[in-house]
Design a protein around this motif. Structure first.
Motif, PDB file in Angstrom:
ATOM      1  N   TRP A   1       0.844  -1.216   0.000  1.00  9.93           N
ATOM      2  CA  TRP A   1       0.000   0.000   0.000  1.00  9.93           C
ATOM      3  C   TRP A   1       0.868   1.250   0.000  1.00  9.93           C
ATOM      4  N   LEU A   2       1.862   1.277   0.913  1.00 14.24           N
ATOM      5  CA  LEU A   2       2.807   2.395   0.984  1.00 14.24           C
ATOM      6  C   LEU A   2       4.183   1.851   1.365  1.00 14.24           C
ATOM      7  N   PRO A   3       5.237   2.514   0.920  1.00 11.74           N
ATOM      8  CA  PRO A   3       6.590   2.091   1.291  1.00 11.74           C
ATOM      9  C   PRO A   3       7.057   2.763   2.583  1.00 11.74           C
ATOM     10  N   ARG A   4       8.023   2.167   3.250  1.00  9.55           N
ATOM     11  CA  ARG A   4       8.712   2.832   4.350  1.00  9.55           C
ATOM     12  C   ARG A   4       9.592   3.938   3.759  1.00  9.55           C
ATOM     13  N   LEU A   5       9.447   5.142   4.244  1.00 12.42           N
ATOM     14  CA  LEU A   5      10.309   6.234   3.782  1.00 12.42           C
ATOM     15  C   LEU A   5      11.726   6.030   4.310  1.00 12.42           C
ATOM     16  N   ASP A   6      12.708   6.544   3.560  1.00 10.05           N
ATOM     17  CA  ASP A   6      14.078   6.545   4.070  1.00 10.05           C
ATOM     18  C   ASP A   6      14.226   7.647   5.115  1.00 10.05           C
ATOM     19  N   LEU A   7      15.050   7.383   6.097  1.00  8.68           N
ATOM     20  CA  LEU A   7      15.266   8.380   7.153  1.00  8.68           C
ATOM     21  C   LEU A   7      15.744   9.707   6.554  1.00  8.68           C
ATOM     22  N   LYS A   8      16.611   9.631   5.558  1.00 12.00           N
ATOM     23  CA  LYS A   8      17.160  10.862   4.967  1.00 12.00           C
ATOM     24  C   LYS A   8      16.074  11.750   4.361  1.00 12.00           C
ATOM     25  N   ASP A   9      14.932  11.155   4.042  1.00 15.92           N
ATOM     26  CA  ASP A   9      13.869  11.941   3.417  1.00 15.92           C
ATOM     27  C   ASP A   9      12.937  12.615   4.422  1.00 15.92           C
ATOM     28  N   VAL A  10      13.151  12.370   5.704  1.00 14.97           N
ATOM     29  CA  VAL A  10      12.298  13.032   6.701  1.00 14.97           C
ATOM     30  C   VAL A  10      13.104  13.937   7.636  1.00 14.97           C
ATOM     31  N   VAL A  11      14.412  14.021   7.422  1.00 19.69           N
ATOM     32  CA  VAL A  11      15.252  14.851   8.292  1.00 19.69           C
ATOM     33  C   VAL A  11      15.739  16.090   7.543  1.00 19.69           C
ATOM     34  N   TYR A  12      15.502  17.250   8.139  1.00 19.38           N
ATOM     35  CA  TYR A  12      15.967  18.514   7.568  1.00 19.38           C
ATOM     36  C   TYR A  12      16.939  19.178   8.541  1.00 19.38           C
ATOM     37  N   PHE A  13      17.657  20.196   8.015  1.00 25.08           N
ATOM     38  CA  PHE A  13      18.691  20.844   8.824  1.00 25.08           C
ATOM     39  C   PHE A  13      18.482  22.355   8.878  1.00 25.08           C
ATOM     40  N   GLU A  14      18.292  22.828  10.068  1.00 23.26           N
ATOM     41  CA  GLU A  14      18.146  24.259  10.385  1.00 23.26           C
ATOM     42  C   GLU A  14      16.823  24.869   9.936  1.00 23.26           C
ATOM     43  N   LYS A  15      16.258  24.384   8.819  1.00 21.04           N
ATOM     44  CA  LYS A  15      14.952  24.900   8.402  1.00 21.04           C
ATOM     45  C   LYS A  15      14.285  23.895   7.461  1.00 21.04           C
ATOM     46  N   TRP A  16      13.018  24.136   7.183  1.00 20.93           N
ATOM     47  CA  TRP A  16      12.209  23.246   6.354  1.00 20.93           C
ATOM     48  C   TRP A  16      12.876  22.931   5.016  1.00 20.93           C
ATOM     49  N   GLN A  17      12.931  21.671   4.708  1.00 22.43           N
ATOM     50  CA  GLN A  17      13.398  21.155   3.413  1.00 22.43           C
ATOM     51  C   GLN A  17      14.879  21.365   3.109  1.00 22.43           C
ATOM     52  N   ASP A  18      15.651  21.855   4.069  1.00 17.85           N
ATOM     53  CA  ASP A  18      17.088  21.954   3.824  1.00 17.85           C
ATOM     54  C   ASP A  18      17.723  20.598   4.119  1.00 17.85           C
ATOM     55  N   THR A  19      18.218  19.960   3.077  1.00 19.11           N
ATOM     56  CA  THR A  19      18.852  18.646   3.249  1.00 19.11           C
ATOM     57  C   THR A  19      20.342  18.712   2.923  1.00 19.11           C
ATOM     58  N   GLU A  20      20.816  19.925   2.644  1.00 23.06           N
ATOM     59  CA  GLU A  20      22.193  20.058   2.149  1.00 23.06           C
ATOM     60  C   GLU A  20      23.075  20.956   3.017  1.00 23.06           C
ATOM     61  N   ASN A  21      22.552  21.453   4.118  1.00 20.54           N
ATOM     62  CA  ASN A  21      23.329  22.372   4.967  1.00 20.54           C
ATOM     63  C   ASN A  21      24.712  21.787   5.280  1.00 20.54           C
ATOM     64  N   THR A  22      25.754  22.511   4.895  1.00 17.60           N
ATOM     65  CA  THR A  22      27.110  21.942   4.997  1.00 17.60           C
ATOM     66  C   THR A  22      27.591  21.762   6.432  1.00 17.60           C
ATOM     67  N   GLU A  23      26.944  22.445   7.373  1.00 14.51           N
ATOM     68  CA  GLU A  23      27.323  22.277   8.777  1.00 14.51           C
ATOM     69  C   GLU A  23      26.912  20.904   9.313  1.00 14.51           C
ATOM     70  N   TRP A  24      26.111  20.207   8.549  1.00  8.24           N
ATOM     71  CA  TRP A  24      25.597  18.907   8.995  1.00  8.24           C
ATOM     72  C   TRP A  24      25.989  17.785   8.034  1.00  8.24           C
ATOM     73  N   ASN A  25      27.048  17.978   7.241  1.00 10.48           N
ATOM     74  CA  ASN A  25      27.271  17.000   6.168  1.00 10.48           C
ATOM     75  C   ASN A  25      27.636  15.591   6.657  1.00 10.48           C
ATOM     76  N   GLN A  26      28.193  15.497   7.854  1.00 10.05           N
ATOM     77  CA  GLN A  26      28.560  14.162   8.342  1.00 10.05           C
ATOM     78  C   GLN A  26      27.322  13.283   8.592  1.00 10.05           C
ATOM     79  N   ILE A  27      26.339  13.867   9.273  1.00  8.65           N
ATOM     80  CA  ILE A  27      25.127  13.066   9.545  1.00  8.65           C
ATOM     81  C   ILE A  27      24.313  12.875   8.259  1.00  8.65           C
TER      82      ILE A  27
END
Lengths: 236, 236
Positions: free
Chosen positions: B199-225
């Motif tokens: 019916w629905l797939p499990r989302l990947d964790l990376k697709d539900v985590v943002y950095f510092e603000k909505w929809q930011d997935t590329e913030n360089t201060e968080w590149n390790q995680i």
């Protein structure tokens, strides 16, 4: 896979539940390693969700400028809310430390996106709030996982959702559910701070459990468990 | 008391989180002993609550006449909601087993009473829904505790709150939050039923985590995680 928990594994779950605290002070400067942070986020992401909609997002925050904006909203809301009560309660309320926004190394906003996998979500057609409820279950998973890792968590709800939406650039349809402060602590209190301060007492279990319908505490079909919970067992 | 969990105790918490399922079938007729039931209720009662308001009540139900009334509401709501989607999804939806009301030995309604310790509740003055959120945390505690005891739990949200209020004689101001079915099961599924059914797939964790603000997935201060969660580690 049924009753496959060892006694120590079971104990781990109950220990997390009973020793979890809403932490406002005692944060240390020790940073949280990325693998630990990923682990507790993954625990949150494995919460139950209505219709498997997984309607949560996790916004990690460490920029001081953002924290300061949120802290500002907290101060405004605390001041405003203090006018809702009379002395001597007002002074007592104002004396409580109710957040650790600036001191905790990581802030985390957990949000609810009702459009995810929508509009038809199984189980959300009769009680639309069920989507919100899923996000809260994720918060509780995260809180318990953090506790087992020795990380304190404080939920700050004296905030304006409008301010949160503006600062974190949330779209109109996304609802901030929880603003959390995370960090290692040098102590987890034995009891909730508001219990220790004499603000409110812990209710007895027997006073929150009813049988078959609202406020029935005497139903004879349930007398064994009624007696049991009256003894106020400490399972902690 | 800081990082005082043994590896096995930690494992117990994560195992509960990852092996918890929303159970609709597989219930056996084995009854739940009162001491186990009291233990999982006490775990729920030790959830976090806004301003320590403990705004929950737990109504235990085993009378078949009550269960049948609730089941009736479920059938009505499922039928009504099925009209909201088109074929072939409708038939698939109608084929799913989405509750175990009659088969599970214990039903449990968890309710929210906003008047408890009110009207001024610390932390509920800016975001009134915070009271509801506390009750959801209690449900998640209960769910995880049940899992460690080998007890399955299914949350039925395809119900009319008006029907629940009438059947359980809830006062006007009390809100039913969760209607739960509990019982021992002969199996906990490896994955959520709706994932298995495609019916629905499990989302990947990376697709539900943002950095510092909505929809930011590329913030360089968080590149390790960011790199870490892209590998989609399995912590289960």
């Amino acid at each position: 896979m049924t009753e496959d928990f060892t006694e120590e594994e079971k104990k781990g779950l109950y220990k997390a539940i009973y020793s979890r605290r809403d932490v406002r002070s005692h944060f240390t400067s020790r940073s949280i390693d990325d693998d630990i942070l990923a682990r507790i986020l993954n625990a949150a992401h494995h919460a139950p969700s209505v219709g498997f909609s997984q309607p949560w997002n996790f916004i990690l925050i460490k920029e001081m400028i953002t924290k300061k904006k949120i802290k500002n909203s907290f101060e405004q809301e605390k001041s405003r809310s203090s006018k809702l009560i009379e002395e001597p309660k007002r002074s007592k309320y104002l004396s409580f430390k109710l957040e650790g926004i600036l001191e905790s190394p990581i802030n985390l906003c957990v949000t609810y996106d009702p459009t995810k996998f929508g509009p038809f979500v199984i189980g959300r057609t009769s009680i639309p709030e069920a989507g919100l409820y899923s996000v809260c279950c994720a918060v509780q998973n995260l809180w318990l996982a953090a506790r087992t890792e020795g990380i304190g968590l404080g939920w700050v709800s004296i905030l304006s959702n409008d301010a949160l939406k503006e600062v974190l650039e949330l779209p109109e349809h996304v609802v901030p559910i929880a603003y959390l402060c995370l960090g290692y602590v040098d102590e987890f209190a034995q009891k909730p701070d508001l219990e220790t301060a004499g603000w409110l007492p812990r209710l007895d279990l027997k006073d929150v459990v009813y049988f078959e319908k609202w406020q029935d505490t005497e139903n004879t079909e349930w007398n064994q468990i009624q007696e049991m919970i009256k003894t106020n067992l400490d399972y902690a």
